[in-house]
Design an enzyme around this catalytic site. Sequence first.
Site, PDB file in Angstrom:
ATOM      1  N   GLU A   1       0.846  -1.206   0.000  1.00  0.00           N
ATOM      2  CA  GLU A   1       0.000   0.000   0.000  1.00  0.00           C
ATOM      3  C   GLU A   1       0.875   1.248   0.000  1.00  0.00           C
ATOM      4  O   GLU A   1       2.002   1.219   0.497  1.00  0.00           O
ATOM      5  CB  GLU A   1      -0.844   0.023   1.281  1.00  0.00           C
ATOM      6  N   ASP A   2       0.343   2.325  -0.512  1.00  0.00           N
ATOM      7  CA  ASP A   2       1.061   3.597  -0.415  1.00  0.00           C
ATOM      8  C   ASP A   2       0.808   4.244   0.942  1.00  0.00           C
ATOM      9  O   ASP A   2       1.709   4.795   1.551  1.00  0.00           O
ATOM     10  CB  ASP A   2       0.674   4.555  -1.549  1.00  0.00           C
TER      11      ASP A   2
ATOM     12  N   ASP B   1      -4.505   5.182   6.268  1.00  0.00           N
ATOM     13  CA  ASP B   1      -5.032   6.421   6.843  1.00  0.00           C
ATOM     14  C   ASP B   1      -6.084   6.044   7.899  1.00  0.00           C
ATOM     15  O   ASP B   1      -5.769   5.953   9.083  1.00  0.00           O
ATOM     16  CB  ASP B   1      -5.601   7.230   5.671  1.00  0.00           C
TER      17      ASP B   1
ATOM     18  N   PHE C   1      -2.285  16.247   4.229  1.00  0.00           N
ATOM     19  CA  PHE C   1      -2.742  15.690   2.952  1.00  0.00           C
ATOM     20  C   PHE C   1      -1.535  15.542   2.037  1.00  0.00           C
ATOM     21  O   PHE C   1      -0.944  16.532   1.617  1.00  0.00           O
ATOM     22  CB  PHE C   1      -3.826  16.548   2.290  1.00  0.00           C
TER      23      PHE C   1
ATOM     24  N   ARG D   1       0.464  12.259  -8.945  1.00  0.00           N
ATOM     25  CA  ARG D   1       1.000  10.927  -8.635  1.00  0.00           C
ATOM     26  C   ARG D   1       2.435  10.784  -9.135  1.00  0.00           C
ATOM     27  O   ARG D   1       3.205   9.980  -8.635  1.00  0.00           O
ATOM     28  CB  ARG D   1       0.153   9.829  -9.306  1.00  0.00           C
TER      29      ARG D   1
HETATM   30  C1  PRP Z   1      -5.883   5.529  -0.809  1.00  0.00           C
HETATM   31  C2  PRP Z   1      -4.651   4.687  -0.549  1.00  0.00           C
HETATM   32  C3  PRP Z   1      -5.174   3.525   0.221  1.00  0.00           C
HETATM   33  C4  PRP Z   1      -6.373   4.101   0.961  1.00  0.00           C
HETATM   34  C5  PRP Z   1      -5.992   4.290   2.401  1.00  0.00           C
HETATM   35  O1  PRP Z   1      -6.529   5.033  -1.932  1.00  0.00           O
HETATM   36  O2  PRP Z   1      -4.051   4.294  -1.741  1.00  0.00           O
HETATM   37  O3  PRP Z   1      -5.596   2.462  -0.613  1.00  0.00           O
HETATM   38  O4  PRP Z   1      -6.674   5.357   0.353  1.00  0.00           O
HETATM   39  O5  PRP Z   1      -6.995   4.940   3.108  1.00  0.00           O
HETATM   40  P1  PRP Z   1      -7.733   4.343   4.362  1.00  0.00           P
HETATM   41  O6  PRP Z   1      -6.713   3.742   5.267  1.00  0.00           O
HETATM   42  O7  PRP Z   1      -8.398   5.549   4.941  1.00  0.00           O
HETATM   43  O8  PRP Z   1      -8.746   3.337   3.892  1.00  0.00           O
HETATM   44  P2  PRP Z   1      -7.603   5.865  -2.788  1.00  0.00           P
HETATM   45  O9  PRP Z   1      -8.977   5.386  -2.416  1.00  0.00           O
HETATM   46  O10 PRP Z   1      -7.326   7.329  -2.675  1.00  0.00           O
HETATM   47  O11 PRP Z   1      -7.334   5.361  -4.258  1.00  0.00           O
HETATM   48  P3  PRP Z   1      -5.998   5.509  -5.127  1.00  0.00           P
HETATM   49  O12 PRP Z   1      -4.968   4.583  -4.544  1.00  0.00           O
HETATM   50  O13 PRP Z   1      -6.435   5.090  -6.491  1.00  0.00           O
HETATM   51  O14 PRP Z   1      -5.547   6.962  -5.086  1.00  0.00           O
END
Ligand code: PRP
Length: 179
Positions: A99-100, A103, A152, A165
């Site tokens: 994961e990136d 949150d 953010f 990105r």
């Molecule tokens: C982001 C990130 C994680 C998730 C984490 O994805 O890549 O998958 O949010 O958030 P959380 O812990 O609050 O669930 P996003 O839905 O923004 O999609 P993306 O990766 O395509 O930008």
Amino acid sequence: MRQDIKISVLIERDRIMKRVSELAERITKDYQGLDFVMVGVLKGSFLFLSDLCRMIPHAMSVDFLGLSSYGAGTESTGVVKITSDLTIPIADRHVLIVEDIVDTGLTLNYLIENLSTRMPKSIRICTLLYKPSNIIKPVPLDYVGFEIENKFVVGYGLDLAEKHRNLSYIGYIEPEAVK
Ligand code: PRP
């Protein structure tokens, strides 16, 4: 949304790469001799995963899963959607989710529950960023790149409304600019 928003540097490219190589070293040791699949959660993990997997010398499989919970906004909706599924079976294999950012933890809780039904041998999680202050549902994290404050963040895979990105560093945007 303004197009000329100011992005401040939070983690420079060199620090990211150093940390990625430390994580890769630990993963290399832990997965020695094991059959494993690295599962990248799209879209945010695409750069982190591509750097990380190239630093691990073992034979492994790589697959991706599309999940989305934020849409075009900046706060989790709490509703996680699979936008594209894995293309290879994970039954009887070790799975390392990449994961990136973690949150609220809602995305990974959903994903772990979903992947567990496919009977993998194990599931571990590697995230580049972790924001402990925002956690709603705790999640077991095995490899964490950086713990960060509640800012953010964009860049190195992370977006604001599908932009930024491609930045090679991780930056942050002041809250007024993302409203
Ligand atoms: C982001 C990130 C994680 C998730 C984490 O994805 O890549 O998958 O949010 O958030 P959380 O812990 O609050 O669930 P996003 O839905 O923004 O999609 P993306 O990766 O395509 O930008």
